[in-house]
Enzyme design. Structure first.
Site, short mmCIF file in Angstrom:
data_model
loop_
_atom_site.label_atom_id
_atom_site.label_comp_id
_atom_site.label_asym_id
_atom_site.label_seq_id
_atom_site.Cartn_x
_atom_site.Cartn_y
_atom_site.Cartn_z
N ASP A 1 0.84 -1.21 0.00
CA ASP A 1 0.00 0.00 0.00
C ASP A 1 0.87 1.25 0.00
OD1 ASP A 1 -2.40 1.36 -0.13
OD2 ASP A 1 -2.67 1.43 2.04
N LYS B 1 2.09 4.72 -1.06
CA LYS B 1 1.50 5.93 -1.63
C LYS B 1 1.98 7.10 -0.79
CE LYS B 1 -2.73 5.03 1.04
NZ LYS B 1 -4.20 4.84 0.95
N ASN C 1 1.28 7.34 2.94
CA ASN C 1 1.96 6.40 3.82
C ASN C 1 3.46 6.63 3.85
OD1 ASN C 1 -0.47 5.22 4.49
ND2 ASN C 1 -0.29 3.57 3.00
N ASP D 1 2.82 2.76 7.93
CA ASP D 1 1.54 2.10 7.66
C ASP D 1 1.70 0.74 6.99
OD1 ASP D 1 -1.06 1.38 7.29
OD2 ASP D 1 -1.71 3.33 6.57
N THR E 1 -4.45 0.47 -2.77
CA THR E 1 -5.25 1.66 -3.07
C THR E 1 -5.37 1.76 -4.58
OG1 THR E 1 -4.51 2.78 -1.06
CG2 THR E 1 -5.35 4.18 -2.85
#
Length: 441
Positions: free
Chosen positions: A147, A149, A152, A165, A188
């Site tokens: 995840d 991005k 994070n 995260d 995501t």
């Protein structure tokens, strides 16, 4: 197997007490989710600032979130790297779990971009080097983030990057199947690798590299490479690798991004190759004036409106034919189930018609809402079902099914027992923990 996580127990402290276990002076609320709240705090003995995530035991007891939280803590204990947020200790009372972590003062990388500009290539290169260094370390410890991005990624007071995260991360010694691949659909949407969506298994390291490519594009362009208000249209762009590089990007960066955003995971650049790439090996960082280029404007495509924020792992997980999320929303009408089929929309329409006709007028097709959409009625108008089909790729389609009115038993009878068996859906994905990384107290 997951290493044991030791938790020190106490008896009476709460997040609202001025002092936690006499060790930490609690400060302001930094953020919250469905099961947890995060506070700023100060170590009484050293004066060091820390962040403390306070998790309610009652709200995670008896659910998948319990093992989800334990896995995240275990993963963070494995990862000691200057570009990864540190976990210091875990404390607990009868009702709460307290995860004491490094406090990163600078905030999210996302907020730095969303203030109105893109990064110059030199600064983007510095951050990307640090991101890849952290990622290489994660992979060497059998951890795949899944995840990545800008939300994070944190920036500390020294201007250095900190990965955080790990709520959706996978462990190689627990979640890789016999085929050597991961199979859980998560991430995501705008950052997810195309191979994750086809549900045939994927290499966690290569999927992380794709997400890093999207992050680098955002840093240097100021907007997302793959974006559309229609989720299915965005997935199509991801599958096809359809994006446009802005004119100000150097040819070397465009070439590098094309290797990071290679839709074929087998030929996509690896972390080892990234570290040797000419673009990444170029000289140092320019002065601070190169950090933002607000004069270029800020693409409205990158603005996250409130209605799009929830498009996280839940949306992708719900595409799994093996995981019906309707139970999360009770038995009321209006829930949507989504499955992926490896048949064409035209064939799916035909099979839905065939299934409805087989009920001998118990249910009837009353209207065609679009070329690949229809409404089905039953029980003398008391039951209504909507079916909408979206072409995802040449070999995949997504079927959205919504019960508008009527009893759940009729939904089960028509959709689950009559229509669903006629569709060739892709292999089932295993049940997974909810996507939220921390939950509200």
């Amino acid at each position: 197997m997951m290493p044991e996580v030791s938790i020190s127990s106490g008896t009476s402290a709460t997040a609202r007490d001025a002092f936690l276990f006499g060790k930490y002076e609690m400060g302001r609320l930094l953020g919250c989710g469905a099961f947890a709240k995060v506070y700023h705090a100060r170590s009484v003995s050293t004066g060091q600032s820390v962040a403390i995530k306070v998790i309610s035991k009652a709200k995670i007891a008896g659910s998948a979130m319990s093992s989800h939280v334990k896995r995240e803590i275990s993963i963070m204990h494995r990862l000691r790297h200057p570009n990864i947020v540190k976990i210091y200790e875990v404390l607990a009372t009868k009702t709460k779990i307290y995860v004491v972590m490094e406090f990163v003062k600078g905030g999210e990388l996302f907020s730095k971009i969303s203030k109105g500009g893109r990064f110059g290539e030199d600064l983007a290169r510095k951050y990307f080097r640090q991101l890849i260094s952290a990622l290489e370390f994660c992979h060497s410890r059998g951890v795949y983030h899944r995840d990545l991005k800008p939300e994070n990624i944190l920036i500390d007071e020294n201007g250095d990057l900190k990965m955080t995260d790990f709520g959706l991360s996978a462990l190689s010694d627990e979640q890789i199947r016999s085929d050597g691949l991961l199979h859980t659909l998560c991430g995501t949407p705008a950052y997810v690798a195309p191979e994750i969506l086809n549900k045939k298994g994927y290499d966690g390291a290569r999927a992380d590299v794709w997400s890093c490519g999207v992050v680098l594009f955002v840093l240097t362009a100021g907007y997302l490479p793959f974006h559309d208000h229609n989720l299915m249209t965005m997935y199509k762009k991801i599958y096809r690798g359809e994006y446009r590089s802005p004119k100000w990007m150097s040819s070397d960066l465009k070439r590098f991004l094309s290797r990071l955003l290679d839709t074929n995971s087998k030929t996509r650049i690896t972390v080892d190759e990234i570290l040797r790439d000419p673009w990444l090996m170029k000289g140092g960082v320019d002065d601070e004036s190169s950090e933002f280029r607000p004069e270029d404007g800020f693409s409205p495509e990158f603005e996250y409106c409130p209605t799009e924020c929830p498009l996280n792992a839940f949306d992708i997980i719900s595409m799994s034919s093996g995981l019906d999320l309707s139970g999360l929303f009770g038995n009321s009408a209006g829930h949507v189930e989504r499955v992926v089929s490896c048949e064409s929309p035209e064939r799916i329409v035909g099979k839905v018609r065939e299934a409805v006709e087989s009920t001998k007028s118990e249910y009837n097709l009353i209207s065609t809402r679009s070329e690949w959409g229809m409404e089905i009625e039953g029980q003398k108008g008391k039951f209504m079902l909507e079916v909408e089909i979206h072409r995802l790729t040449d070999t995949l389609a997504v079927v959205d099914v919504k019960r508008k009115t009527g009893d759940i038993s009729h939904y089960q009878s028509l959709w689950k027992e009559k229509i669903m068996p006629k569709l060739t859906v892709t292999a089932e994905a295993p049940p997974v923990a909810a996507a939220a990384d921390c939950d509200q107290d």
